[in-house]
Design a protein around this motif. Sequence first.
Motif, PDB file in Angstrom:
ATOM      1  N   THR A  12      31.904  14.871  65.147  1.00  0.00           N
ATOM      2  CA  THR A  12      30.546  15.585  65.446  1.00  0.00           C
ATOM      3  C   THR A  12      29.261  14.677  65.975  1.00  0.00           C
ATOM      4  OG1 THR A  12      30.983  17.147  63.771  1.00  0.00           O
ATOM      5  CG2 THR A  12      28.676  16.975  64.689  1.00  0.00           C
TER       6      THR A  12
ATOM      7  N   VAL B 275      29.753  16.738  57.537  1.00  0.00           N
ATOM      8  CA  VAL B 275      29.905  16.605  59.328  1.00  0.00           C
ATOM      9  C   VAL B 275      31.581  15.884  59.513  1.00  0.00           C
ATOM     10  CG1 VAL B 275      27.609  16.747  60.037  1.00  0.00           C
ATOM     11  CG2 VAL B 275      28.612  14.718  59.455  1.00  0.00           C
TER      12      VAL B 275
ATOM     13  N   ALA C  95      29.432  10.898  64.523  1.00  0.00           N
ATOM     14  CA  ALA C  95      29.326  10.581  63.267  1.00  0.00           C
ATOM     15  C   ALA C  95      29.927   9.390  62.615  1.00  0.00           C
ATOM     16  CB  ALA C  95      29.446  11.682  62.250  1.00  0.00           C
TER      17      ALA C  95
ATOM     18  N   SER D  15      26.138  13.709  55.367  1.00  0.00           N
ATOM     19  CA  SER D  15      24.737  13.122  55.990  1.00  0.00           C
ATOM     20  C   SER D  15      23.513  13.724  55.070  1.00  0.00           C
ATOM     21  CB  SER D  15      24.932  13.628  57.275  1.00  0.00           C
ATOM     22  OG  SER D  15      23.496  13.423  57.899  1.00  0.00           O
TER      23      SER D  15
ATOM     24  N   CYS E 114      26.501   8.637  54.345  1.00  0.00           N
ATOM     25  CA  CYS E 114      26.036   8.255  55.351  1.00  0.00           C
ATOM     26  C   CYS E 114      25.243   6.947  55.241  1.00  0.00           C
ATOM     27  CB  CYS E 114      24.939   9.286  55.802  1.00  0.00           C
ATOM     28  SG  CYS E 114      23.500   9.578  54.932  1.00  0.00           S
TER      29      CYS E 114
ATOM     30  N   LEU F  58      25.884  13.642  66.383  1.00  0.00           N
ATOM     31  CA  LEU F  58      24.600  13.363  65.761  1.00  0.00           C
ATOM     32  C   LEU F  58      23.530  12.786  66.263  1.00  0.00           C
ATOM     33  CD1 LEU F  58      25.789  12.600  62.026  1.00  0.00           C
ATOM     34  CD2 LEU F  58      25.641  14.853  63.253  1.00  0.00           C
ATOM     35  N   GLU F  59      22.395  13.234  66.210  1.00  0.00           N
ATOM     36  CA  GLU F  59      21.038  12.739  66.667  1.00  0.00           C
ATOM     37  C   GLU F  59      20.584  11.639  65.803  1.00  0.00           C
ATOM     38  OE1 GLU F  59      19.467  13.136  69.501  1.00  0.00           O
ATOM     39  OE2 GLU F  59      20.840  14.399  70.453  1.00  0.00           O
TER      40      GLU F  59
ATOM     41  N   LYS G 232      20.847  14.280  56.479  1.00  0.00           N
ATOM     42  CA  LYS G 232      20.097  15.090  57.305  1.00  0.00           C
ATOM     43  C   LYS G 232      20.944  16.310  57.588  1.00  0.00           C
ATOM     44  CE  LYS G 232      17.626  15.087  61.618  1.00  0.00           C
ATOM     45  NZ  LYS G 232      17.045  14.029  62.781  1.00  0.00           N
ATOM     46  N   HIS G 233      22.272  15.996  57.814  1.00  0.00           N
ATOM     47  CA  HIS G 233      23.158  17.164  58.568  1.00  0.00           C
ATOM     48  C   HIS G 233      23.923  17.785  57.666  1.00  0.00           C
ATOM     49  CE1 HIS G 233      21.515  15.695  62.496  1.00  0.00           C
ATOM     50  NE2 HIS G 233      21.749  14.372  62.046  1.00  0.00           N
TER      51      HIS G 233
END
Length: 65
Positions: free
Chosen positions: A61, A57, A24, A51, A13, A63-64, A53-54
């Motif tokens: 997907t 992925v 993503a 990622s 990321c 993602l916020e 944070k996630h």
Amino acid sequence: MSGDTYRVGLVACASQKLQRPAPARDIYVSQLFRKASAYAEKTWDRWYVLSAKHGLVRPDTVLEP
């Protein structure tokens, strides 16, 4: 398991992101991420985003930021 083999690419990321939810593959906007993901799409059978944070992925997907 079917016995199929896939070549998998991993793309890290980036800190530069869109300010809205997005897949993503689109949310990270740094030049390095763009180039790495374009290479991964052309080179590997499947690719994923790593990622911070996630976790791991799929590129589609959402993602916020």
